[in-house]
Design an enzyme around this catalytic site. Sequence first.
Site, PDB file in Angstrom:
ATOM      1  CB  SER A  81      -0.914   0.012   1.223  1.00  0.00           C
ATOM      2  OG  SER A  81      -1.599   1.250   1.289  1.00  0.00           O
TER       3      SER A  81
ATOM      4  CG  HIS B 253      -3.886  -1.397  -2.187  1.00  0.00           C
ATOM      5  ND1 HIS B 253      -4.937  -2.078  -2.774  1.00  0.00           N
ATOM      6  CD2 HIS B 253      -4.429  -0.642  -1.190  1.00  0.00           C
ATOM      7  CE1 HIS B 253      -6.060  -1.760  -2.158  1.00  0.00           C
ATOM      8  NE2 HIS B 253      -5.782  -0.884  -1.197  1.00  0.00           N
TER       9      HIS B 253
ATOM     10  CG  ASP C 159      -5.453   2.401   0.443  1.00  0.00           C
ATOM     11  OD1 ASP C 159      -6.426   1.684   0.151  1.00  0.00           O
ATOM     12  OD2 ASP C 159      -4.438   1.975   1.019  1.00  0.00           O
TER      13      ASP C 159
ATOM     14  CG  MET D 142      -8.422   7.283   2.109  1.00  0.00           C
ATOM     15  SD  MET D 142      -7.614   7.212   3.726  1.00  0.00           S
ATOM     16  CE  MET D 142      -6.837   5.601   3.613  1.00  0.00           C
TER      17      MET D 142
ATOM     18  CG  HIS E 140      -9.433   0.581  -1.614  1.00  0.00           C
ATOM     19  ND1 HIS E 140      -8.965   0.238  -0.355  1.00  0.00           N
ATOM     20  CD2 HIS E 140     -10.771   0.722  -1.489  1.00  0.00           C
ATOM     21  CE1 HIS E 140      -9.977   0.182   0.492  1.00  0.00           C
ATOM     22  NE2 HIS E 140     -11.087   0.479  -0.172  1.00  0.00           N
TER      23      HIS E 140
ATOM     24  CG  MET F 168     -11.424   3.575   1.058  1.00  0.00           C
ATOM     25  SD  MET F 168     -10.292   3.436   2.463  1.00  0.00           S
ATOM     26  CE  MET F 168      -8.743   3.311   1.581  1.00  0.00           C
TER      27      MET F 168
ATOM     28  CG  MET G 281     -12.492  -2.416   3.897  1.00  0.00           C
ATOM     29  SD  MET G 281     -10.898  -1.887   3.212  1.00  0.00           S
ATOM     30  CE  MET G 281     -10.086  -1.189   4.655  1.00  0.00           C
TER      31      MET G 281
ATOM     32  CG  ASP H  92      -6.660  -2.468   2.387  1.00  0.00           C
ATOM     33  OD1 ASP H  92      -5.684  -2.341   3.146  1.00  0.00           O
ATOM     34  OD2 ASP H  92      -7.109  -1.545   1.704  1.00  0.00           O
TER      35      ASP H  92
END
Length: 220
Positions: free
Chosen positions: A9, A34, A36, A38, A67, A69, A138, A176
Amino acid sequence: MAEKLIAPSMLAADFGNLQRDTEMVNNSDADWFHIDVMDGHFVPNISYGMPVIAAIKKHATKPLDVHLMIEKPERYIEEFAKVGADIITVHHESTVHLHRTLRQIKDAGCKAGIVLNITTPVSVLEDILPECYMVLLMSINPGFGGQKFEEVTYQRVRKLRNMINEQGLDTKIEIDGGVTDKNIQKLVEAGADVFVAGSHVFKSNNPKQTIANLKTLANS
């Protein structure tokens, strides 16, 4: 048995040395990056967006597993595809028209997946599984790295693996949150395929060796 994959990540990388850490992952036994994303609404934290992903993509030699979010991810699918996403996963809890959003991801040229928060039962995926390249479970509450792995994840993986097998699909299961060398083999036994590791990798004394260890454990 298909090879198990490791996806470090980049949220845990050193953003002052992003190219260095990207090249470390390139030269490691990792399979994916990966990423993330947000937004400060769907989760309390804000991470990064398109410019940072584009910067990683410029140097990355492995697929970007993005990913999202974020609330209403359908607003930005094409943008993330343009800056280099290879896989895009969206939260079941974040979009009203999930089927349409998955099709949108595929139409943008990416592989499509769904993410479930810990309290969302895997049974909600029964009818949508055929549309999924991957399901990300998750194993912490989303929003911040470095959290402790939640033990309920094992039974959730087993339930999901049974659903996938019953439908004759080859959908991957990604985990994750809190993945380490202490729990990765038990997750493999439960039926998981892809493992996101952030703090465990980037906060170790030798990130490249840590990735190699995870890869060996997952495939032994």
